[in-house]
Design a protein around this motif. Sequence first.
Motif, PDB file in Angstrom:
ATOM      1  N   VAL A  54       0.844  -1.203   0.000  1.00 25.89           N
ATOM      2  CA  VAL A  54       0.000   0.000   0.000  1.00 25.89           C
ATOM      3  C   VAL A  54       0.874   1.246   0.000  1.00 25.89           C
ATOM      4  O   VAL A  54       0.588   2.225  -0.714  1.00 25.89           O
ATOM      5  N   ALA A  55       1.957   1.220   0.772  1.00 27.89           N
ATOM      6  CA  ALA A  55       2.874   2.366   0.794  1.00 27.89           C
ATOM      7  C   ALA A  55       3.459   2.615  -0.591  1.00 27.89           C
ATOM      8  O   ALA A  55       3.615   3.765  -1.018  1.00 27.89           O
ATOM      9  N   ARG A  56       3.790   1.539  -1.287  1.00 25.38           N
ATOM     10  CA  ARG A  56       4.325   1.697  -2.642  1.00 25.38           C
ATOM     11  C   ARG A  56       3.280   2.315  -3.560  1.00 25.38           C
ATOM     12  O   ARG A  56       3.611   3.176  -4.398  1.00 25.38           O
ATOM     13  N   ALA A  57       2.027   1.917  -3.410  1.00 19.83           N
ATOM     14  CA  ALA A  57       0.963   2.499  -4.226  1.00 19.83           C
ATOM     15  C   ALA A  57       0.790   3.984  -3.921  1.00 19.83           C
ATOM     16  O   ALA A  57       0.559   4.792  -4.829  1.00 19.83           O
ATOM     17  N   VAL A  58       0.910   4.351  -2.646  1.00 23.11           N
ATOM     18  CA  VAL A  58       0.812   5.762  -2.256  1.00 23.11           C
ATOM     19  C   VAL A  58       1.976   6.553  -2.852  1.00 23.11           C
ATOM     20  O   VAL A  58       1.797   7.648  -3.384  1.00 23.11           O
ATOM     21  N   LEU A  59       3.164   5.980  -2.785  1.00 22.27           N
ATOM     22  CA  LEU A  59       4.344   6.633  -3.355  1.00 22.27           C
ATOM     23  C   LEU A  59       4.174   6.855  -4.850  1.00 22.27           C
ATOM     24  O   LEU A  59       4.388   7.970  -5.363  1.00 22.27           O
ATOM     25  N   ASP A  60       3.785   5.825  -5.559  1.00 22.00           N
ATOM     26  CA  ASP A  60       3.640   5.931  -7.011  1.00 22.00           C
ATOM     27  C   ASP A  60       2.556   6.933  -7.394  1.00 22.00           C
ATOM     28  O   ASP A  60       2.728   7.731  -8.329  1.00 22.00           O
ATOM     29  N   ALA A  61       1.443   6.900  -6.674  1.00 24.24           N
ATOM     30  CA  ALA A  61       0.334   7.813  -6.980  1.00 24.24           C
ATOM     31  C   ALA A  61       0.736   9.257  -6.710  1.00 24.24           C
ATOM     32  O   ALA A  61       0.419  10.166  -7.487  1.00 24.24           O
ATOM     33  N   GLY A  62       1.452   9.476  -5.610  1.00 28.21           N
ATOM     34  CA  GLY A  62       1.868  10.833  -5.277  1.00 28.21           C
ATOM     35  C   GLY A  62       2.823  11.404  -6.302  1.00 28.21           C
ATOM     36  O   GLY A  62       2.676  12.550  -6.749  1.00 28.21           O
ATOM     37  N   LEU A  63       3.797  10.607  -6.709  1.00 32.97           N
ATOM     38  CA  LEU A  63       4.758  11.084  -7.703  1.00 32.97           C
ATOM     39  C   LEU A  63       4.088  11.295  -9.055  1.00 32.97           C
ATOM     40  O   LEU A  63       4.399  12.258  -9.761  1.00 32.97           O
ATOM     41  N   ALA A  64       3.176  10.402  -9.413  1.00 33.62           N
ATOM     42  CA  ALA A  64       2.448  10.552 -10.676  1.00 33.62           C
ATOM     43  C   ALA A  64       1.588  11.813 -10.669  1.00 33.62           C
ATOM     44  O   ALA A  64       1.339  12.418 -11.722  1.00 33.62           O
ATOM     45  N   GLY A  65       1.163  12.225  -9.464  1.00 33.01           N
ATOM     46  CA  GLY A  65       0.341  13.424  -9.336  1.00 33.01           C
ATOM     47  C   GLY A  65       1.151  14.707  -9.236  1.00 33.01           C
ATOM     48  O   GLY A  65       0.576  15.782  -9.043  1.00 33.01           O
ATOM     49  N   GLY A  66       2.486  14.602  -9.340  1.00 29.53           N
ATOM     50  CA  GLY A  66       3.319  15.795  -9.371  1.00 29.53           C
ATOM     51  C   GLY A  66       4.073  16.105  -8.094  1.00 29.53           C
ATOM     52  O   GLY A  66       4.735  17.148  -8.000  1.00 29.53           O
ATOM     53  N   GLU A  67       4.009  15.224  -7.103  1.00 32.92           N
ATOM     54  CA  GLU A  67       4.777  15.469  -5.885  1.00 32.92           C
ATOM     55  C   GLU A  67       6.277  15.357  -6.177  1.00 32.92           C
ATOM     56  O   GLU A  67       6.700  14.623  -7.067  1.00 32.92           O
ATOM     57  N   ASP A  68       7.068  16.075  -5.408  1.00 33.03           N
ATOM     58  CA  ASP A  68       8.502  16.244  -5.663  1.00 33.03           C
ATOM     59  C   ASP A  68       9.290  15.006  -5.229  1.00 33.03           C
ATOM     60  O   ASP A  68       9.383  14.707  -4.029  1.00 33.03           O
ATOM     61  N   ALA A  69       9.899  14.306  -6.186  1.00 31.51           N
ATOM     62  CA  ALA A  69      10.669  13.099  -5.883  1.00 31.51           C
ATOM     63  C   ALA A  69      11.911  13.430  -5.072  1.00 31.51           C
ATOM     64  O   ALA A  69      12.273  12.698  -4.135  1.00 31.51           O
ATOM     65  N   ASP A  70      12.593  14.519  -5.402  1.00 35.50           N
ATOM     66  CA  ASP A  70      13.800  14.891  -4.671  1.00 35.50           C
ATOM     67  C   ASP A  70      13.481  15.189  -3.211  1.00 35.50           C
ATOM     68  O   ASP A  70      14.237  14.820  -2.301  1.00 35.50           O
ATOM     69  N   GLU A  71      12.375  15.856  -2.984  1.00 42.25           N
ATOM     70  CA  GLU A  71      11.984  16.181  -1.615  1.00 42.25           C
ATOM     71  C   GLU A  71      11.625  14.917  -0.843  1.00 42.25           C
ATOM     72  O   GLU A  71      11.917  14.805   0.358  1.00 42.25           O
TER      73      GLU A  71
END
Length: 215
Positions: A174-191
């Motif tokens: 589930v955490a991986r799904a949250v990570l992928d969804a957040g990054l796909a939605g434009g959240e900052d990977a570097d941050e």
Amino acid sequence: MTDIVSRARTEIAKHATGNRFADLLEAGAVPEERLRWLAGELYRLVGSDRRSQALLAARFPASPAGDLFLTLAQGEAEALRLLGDFASAVGMGEAELAAYEPLPLAQAYPAYLTQLAVFGSSSAMALALLANVDESGGTYARVAAALRGRYGLSEKAVGHFLYFAETPQELLDVARAVLDAGLAGGEDADEAVRSARIVSALEGAFWDALADGLA
């Protein structure tokens, strides 16, 4: 492109320094008073983390993020319950836990999690979990084993540490799904990577504060 979890783990490994408190505990070199410190510090830490995860669930209520953060908040509540058995085993009741004066540097870790809960992204918290789960779980497993083997505590008394020693794969998925969804939605990977590294460093600072002054 390098997977972001691997990237975060690589960054964390660059700054890894070991765990002095776990080393001392395994050597039987931690005085009983420090075990009471441990109970008091964890009482503050887990209570804070429970509220932080609940806040994240309120900020990100949609699935899968809401599911993850509600589950994590419930997990912290269970960990807090189990901590009572450890506290009792080292001579601390509810009144003593509430009255305990925490070490400022030990509480930097939950303070930063609160900062993430208020200002951070869903992917930052998810990555912090995924990137640090092996190191953190390994530390808790070592502490549980040392408390039983060196200090004679029962399995029930170390239940708090055993609880955090293993994280169910379903939760990590589930955490991986949250990570992928957040990054796909434009959240900052570097941050997100930066946050995961800081979480690791401050978790280390928690244990270092408990070892400070010991041989």
